[in-house]
Design an enzyme around this catalytic site. Structure first.
Site, mmCIF file in Angstrom:
data_model
loop_
_atom_site.group_PDB
_atom_site.id
_atom_site.type_symbol
_atom_site.label_atom_id
_atom_site.label_comp_id
_atom_site.label_asym_id
_atom_site.label_seq_id
_atom_site.Cartn_x
_atom_site.Cartn_y
_atom_site.Cartn_z
ATOM 1 N N LYS A 18 17.900 -27.730 -17.725
ATOM 2 C CA LYS A 18 18.535 -28.932 -18.301
ATOM 3 C C LYS A 18 17.948 -29.253 -19.678
ATOM 4 O O LYS A 18 18.398 -30.194 -20.334
ATOM 5 C CB LYS A 18 18.314 -30.152 -17.384
ATOM 6 C CG LYS A 18 18.768 -29.952 -15.952
ATOM 7 C CD LYS A 18 20.267 -29.802 -15.872
ATOM 8 C CE LYS A 18 20.699 -29.465 -14.447
ATOM 9 N NZ LYS A 18 21.960 -28.749 -14.404
ATOM 10 N N LYS A 49 4.133 -20.279 -17.884
ATOM 11 C CA LYS A 49 3.222 -21.331 -18.371
ATOM 12 C C LYS A 49 1.790 -20.831 -18.591
ATOM 13 O O LYS A 49 1.109 -21.289 -19.503
ATOM 14 C CB LYS A 49 3.213 -22.526 -17.412
ATOM 15 C CG LYS A 49 4.508 -23.333 -17.453
ATOM 16 C CD LYS A 49 4.412 -24.549 -16.559
ATOM 17 C CE LYS A 49 5.707 -25.330 -16.536
ATOM 18 N NZ LYS A 49 5.590 -26.558 -15.749
ATOM 19 N N GLY A 89 0.161 -29.921 -2.131
ATOM 20 C CA GLY A 89 0.225 -28.676 -2.893
ATOM 21 C C GLY A 89 -0.943 -28.578 -3.859
ATOM 22 O O GLY A 89 -1.459 -29.594 -4.323
#
EC number: 1.1.1.25
Length: 276
Positions: free
Chosen positions: A19, A69, A130
């Site tokens: 997006k 990343k 997480g």
């Protein structure tokens, strides 16, 4: 003479679902900035070559998403403190001296979205589910908000313990296994990607109470699997990660252009766009 239009992009693989071009095009329009923003998909292992080419051909900055990343972290000549702590970079900017600085705006995007929803983080007991890259990227900005305690819970407890150790000088943080979570929390953040495959993290519903606010980093056209589970357990409110996406994008835009775009209207447009 035509004005040179600055080039920006997002790198990821896959990238078709991103997006970011939609968001940054709206930001540029809103702030009257002349720029282009495209989506680029290097092959796995080809990020550094692609990023070098992008910047040598006049690129001014880019966003970086999975799985690149950590590569972007290696590629940057300089890092901001939050990128260094996150161990990952989601934003690169070419400076006037030709150096490339790496930043991580994910945590700021999350915190800004929580604050926009009027979620109290100061003095709160926060559970982060997480211990992967998504979790690591948000720990320091969360601890900066001075929660009473941040508990990181992960299936492999040693990974959560390692993160807690890494950030222990930044605030009250502890790491435990998912199966060891046996109490309720004020704020619960799901950084696991289990929801993308319709699964829930292996944690007890004892984490929820009627005052809990729940935040799932994933998003979609409807309520996420995790948020539905939380709502079924009577939580106060549940939000998905769309606001975090827009928030981290606004922070990147600020780094590149020195202007902070408004996010509310763009979030509405994006939500409408998702539900079509």
């Amino acid at each position: 003479m035509t004005q040179q239009v600055d080039r920006y992009a997002v790198f990821g693989n896959p990238i078709g679902q991103s997006k970011s071009p939609f968001i940054h095009t709206l930001f540029a329009r809103q702030t009257s900035q002349q720029l282009t923003y495209s989506a680029l998909q290097p092959e796995h292992g080809e990020f550094i070559t692609a990023a070098k080419a992008f910047f040598s051909e006049g690129g001014r900055g880019c966003n970086v998403t999975a799985p690149f990343k950590e590569d972007a972290y290696q590629f940057a000549n300089r890092l901001t403190e939050r990128a260094e702590l996150a161990g990952a970079v989601n934003t690169l900017k070419k400076l006037d001296d030709g150096e490339i600085i790496g930043d991580n705006t994910d945590g700021e995007g999350l915190v800004q979205d929580l604050l926009q929803h009027q979620v109290t983080l100061k003095g709160a007991r926060v559970l982060l589910l997480g211990a992967g890259g998504a979790a690591r990227g948000v720990i320091q900005p969360l601890l900066d908000q001075k929660p009473q305690q941040l508990v990181v819970a992960n299936r492999t407890s040693s990974k959560a313990e390692l993160l807690a150790e890494m950030f222990s000088s930044h605030g009250n943080i502890k790491g435990i296994g998912l199966s060891d979570v046996n109490e309720g929390f004020d704020v619960i953040i799901n950084s696991t990607s289990s929801g993308l495959s319709g699964q829930l993290p292996e944690v007890s519903d004892v984490i929820f109470n009627s005052n809990s606010t729940v935040y799932d980093m994933v998003y979609g056209s409807g309520t996420t699997v995790f948020n539905q589970w939380a709502l079924d357990n009577g939580v106060h409110a549940a939000y998905d990660g769309l606001g975090m996406l827009v928030g981290q994008a606004a922070e990147s835009f600020m780094l590149w252009r020195g202007l902070r775009p408004g996010t509310k209207q763009i979030l509405r447009e994006l939500r409408k766009n998702l539900e079509m």
